[in-house]
Motif scaffolding. Structure first.
Motif, PDB file in Angstrom:
ATOM      1  N   UNK A 154      12.634  -7.966  -8.221  1.00  0.00           N
ATOM      2  CA  UNK A 154      13.452  -7.590  -7.046  1.00  0.00           C
ATOM      3  C   UNK A 154      12.691  -6.620  -6.003  1.00  0.00           C
ATOM      4  N   UNK A 155      12.424  -6.854  -4.791  1.00  0.00           N
ATOM      5  CA  UNK A 155      11.659  -6.013  -3.932  1.00  0.00           C
ATOM      6  C   UNK A 155      12.645  -5.001  -3.135  1.00  0.00           C
ATOM      7  N   UNK A 156      12.448  -3.742  -3.745  1.00  0.00           N
ATOM      8  CA  UNK A 156      13.322  -2.903  -2.994  1.00  0.00           C
ATOM      9  C   UNK A 156      12.971  -2.380  -1.651  1.00  0.00           C
ATOM     10  N   UNK A 157      11.827  -2.367  -1.334  1.00  0.00           N
ATOM     11  CA  UNK A 157      11.252  -1.913   0.105  1.00  0.00           C
ATOM     12  C   UNK A 157       9.630  -2.668  -0.083  1.00  0.00           C
ATOM     13  N   UNK A 158       8.908  -2.464   0.852  1.00  0.00           N
ATOM     14  CA  UNK A 158       7.461  -2.902   1.184  1.00  0.00           C
ATOM     15  C   UNK A 158       6.630  -2.154   0.110  1.00  0.00           C
ATOM     16  N   UNK A 159       7.012  -1.024  -0.635  1.00  0.00           N
ATOM     17  CA  UNK A 159       6.195  -0.424  -1.745  1.00  0.00           C
ATOM     18  C   UNK A 159       6.882  -0.100  -2.770  1.00  0.00           C
ATOM     19  N   UNK A 160       8.105  -0.590  -3.113  1.00  0.00           N
ATOM     20  CA  UNK A 160       8.823  -0.383  -4.087  1.00  0.00           C
ATOM     21  C   UNK A 160       9.486  -1.557  -4.907  1.00  0.00           C
ATOM     22  N   UNK A 161       9.444  -1.872  -6.193  1.00  0.00           N
ATOM     23  CA  UNK A 161       9.700  -2.876  -6.935  1.00  0.00           C
ATOM     24  C   UNK A 161      10.310  -2.744  -8.031  1.00  0.00           C
ATOM     25  N   UNK A 162      11.302  -3.601  -8.535  1.00  0.00           N
ATOM     26  CA  UNK A 162      11.869  -3.487  -9.829  1.00  0.00           C
ATOM     27  C   UNK A 162      11.512  -4.758 -10.799  1.00  0.00           C
TER      28      UNK A 162
END
Length: 187
Positions: A25-33
């Motif tokens: 899951x991409x939470x934002x352009x620089x944050x992932x799960x």
């Protein structure tokens, strides 16, 4: 400036690699799960990773604070994060998000070997994050909420709507039914 170009290239690569993967899951352009293991698997866990401005020359922030991980003890979370820190140190200076997620998938059993599901009546929240140079772990005990039985929940749902109000017309009389019973009495 080069770090941003590296991040953009890695972001495009992650999107193409994990396209259609429910675990990513991409939470934002620089944050992932990334969820390691299937839903319902007692040894499944969720890794959150975010890139600082200095990434990939600087280490990413890796967290296991997600609610999904509440069944994992703080000691096991800390152990997992320590193993991730070793991988981060070994891969510093290179795009490592994919490498770290694959490391977690390949070593799930080893990472979760000391895991004993937390199954007490008290919900336990664990805040565990690996940051640039430190490893922290704290735990909090949250108040247990009062539980309603299914019958109590149904009774509440029948009486009130989502705003907590009785539904429109809850006390209206069925005019047609009343008219039919009234006309039968007249005969």
């Amino acid at each position: 400036m080069a770090a941003n170009e590296d991040q953009e290239m890695e972001l495009e690569a992650l999107r193409s690699i994990y396209e259609g993967d429910d675990c990513f899951k991409e939470l934002g352009p620089t944050s992932f799960q990334y969820r390691v293991g299937e839903n319902g698997d007692p040894k499944a866990f969720l890794i959150e990773m975010s890139w600082p401005e200095t990434y990939p020359d600087g280490p990413p922030t890796i967290s296991m604070n997600a609610f999904f991980n509440n069944q994992i003890s703080p000691a096991v979370k800390q152990s997992i994060l320590n193993k991730f820190k070793e991988q981060v140190d070994a891969n510093l200076g290179t795009a490592m998000t994919y490498t770290l997620f694959e490391f977690a998938k390949d070593n799930k059993e080893e990472l979760m070997e000391n895991h004993q599901p937390i199954s007490s009546g008290i919900a336990v929240g664990n805040d565990t994050t690996v940051e640039t140079s430190s490893v922290t772990a704290t735990s909090k005990i949250r108040d247990k909420k009062e539980q309603l039985t299914k019958a109590q929940k149904r009774k509440l749902a029948d009486k009130i709507d989502h705003k907590g109000e009785l539904p429109r017309g809850w006390n209206w009389v069925d005019v047609i039914k009343l008219a039919k019973t009234g006309s039968n009495e007249d005969e």
